[in-house]
Design a protein around this motif. Structure first.
Motif, short mmCIF file in Angstrom:
data_model
loop_
_atom_site.label_atom_id
_atom_site.label_comp_id
_atom_site.label_asym_id
_atom_site.label_seq_id
_atom_site.Cartn_x
_atom_site.Cartn_y
_atom_site.Cartn_z
N ASP A 89 38.41 36.87 34.68
CA ASP A 89 39.16 37.42 35.81
C ASP A 89 38.28 38.14 36.82
O ASP A 89 38.77 38.55 37.86
CB ASP A 89 40.24 38.39 35.31
N TYR A 90 37.02 38.34 36.49
CA TYR A 90 36.11 39.06 37.38
C TYR A 90 34.82 38.27 37.49
O TYR A 90 34.30 37.78 36.48
CB TYR A 90 35.83 40.48 36.84
N SER A 136 37.73 39.88 42.09
CA SER A 136 38.66 39.71 40.98
C SER A 136 39.57 38.53 41.26
O SER A 136 39.69 38.07 42.40
CB SER A 136 39.50 40.97 40.77
N TYR A 159 34.19 47.60 39.01
CA TYR A 159 34.01 46.16 39.21
C TYR A 159 32.53 45.78 39.17
O TYR A 159 32.18 44.64 39.45
CB TYR A 159 34.55 45.75 40.58
#
Lengths: 114, 114
Positions: free
Chosen positions: A31-32, A51, B101
């Protein structure tokens, strides 16, 4: 089994033109996605991430595009500069990258010719 | 972003000996990761090191060969034990912020085993 694939080992681009680096992945749990630049004798430098809820993320000259249905992402560098010459790695994770180890592709060597 | 240092930056070691690599971060982090990059290859995760618990090793890597310490939230060591030429690689530590992230890498330790 390579879960993250960078099928082009090298790419040459003229200074000022667009560089497009591609990455494919097989694990639908990812997902990232992150891109890193690596110079010889240095560690990877974080460039940009995205993302799976987005299809585009932009930071200055760098833009990452994500096509989740095709399991494909690309990094665009515009305009390309000689200092961009390096090896670029695509990486992925199923959870937030701050908390989770990354799975890397084999890298693409970008040469920007003046 | 975190500033990460590694020692030594490079070393040449004899077969059968051990080398301990240090990773120091300028801020407290929960998760630290150790990766290896063999010549011409991608980055491969060795283990995840959390402070106060045993490191978690990936398939193909064992604690007897790669013991890891994580005595506090800013420091970790990786030991490469009983080295063989196949251990010649770049060893990298990385950290990420909680819920981030991004993941940041140290400059790496280039190990050559003769």
């Amino acid at each position: 089994d390579q879960q993250v694939k960078q099928n082009s080992p090298s790419l040459s681009v003229q200074e000022g033109r667009i560089s497009i680096l591609n990455c494919d992945y097989t694990n639908s749990m990812f997902d990232y996605f992150l891109w890193y630049k690596k110079y010889p004798a240095e560690g990877p430098t974080f460039l940009i991430s995205i993302s799976s809820i987005k299809d585009k993320n932009e930071d200055g000259r760098f833009t990452v595009f994500l096509n989740k249905s095709a399991k494909h992402l690309s990094l665009h560098i515009v305009p390309s500069q000689p200092g961009d010459s390096a090896v670029y790695f695509c990486a992925a994770s199923a959870w937030l990258p701050g908390n989770t180890p990354l799975v890397f592709g084999k890298g693409t060597r970008l040469s920007v010719i003046a | 972003s975190a500033v990460i240092s590694q020692k030594p930056s490079r070393d040449i070691c004899q077969r059968g000996t051990s080398l301990t690599i240090q990773c120091q971060v300028d801020s407290q982090v929960t998760m630290m990761f150790w990766y290896r990059q063999q010549p011409g290859q991608s980055l491969t995760l060795i283990a995840t090191a959390n402070q106060g618990s045993e490191a978690t090793y990936e398939s193909g890597f064992v604690i007897d060969k790669f013991p890891i310490s994580r005595p506090n939230l800013t420091f970790s060591t990786l030991t490469v034990s009983n080295m063989s030429p196949e251990d010649s690689s770049i060893y990298l530590c990385s950290v990420g912020g909680q819920g981030s992230y991004e993941q940041y890498f140290g400059p790496g330790t280039r190990l050559t085993v003769t």
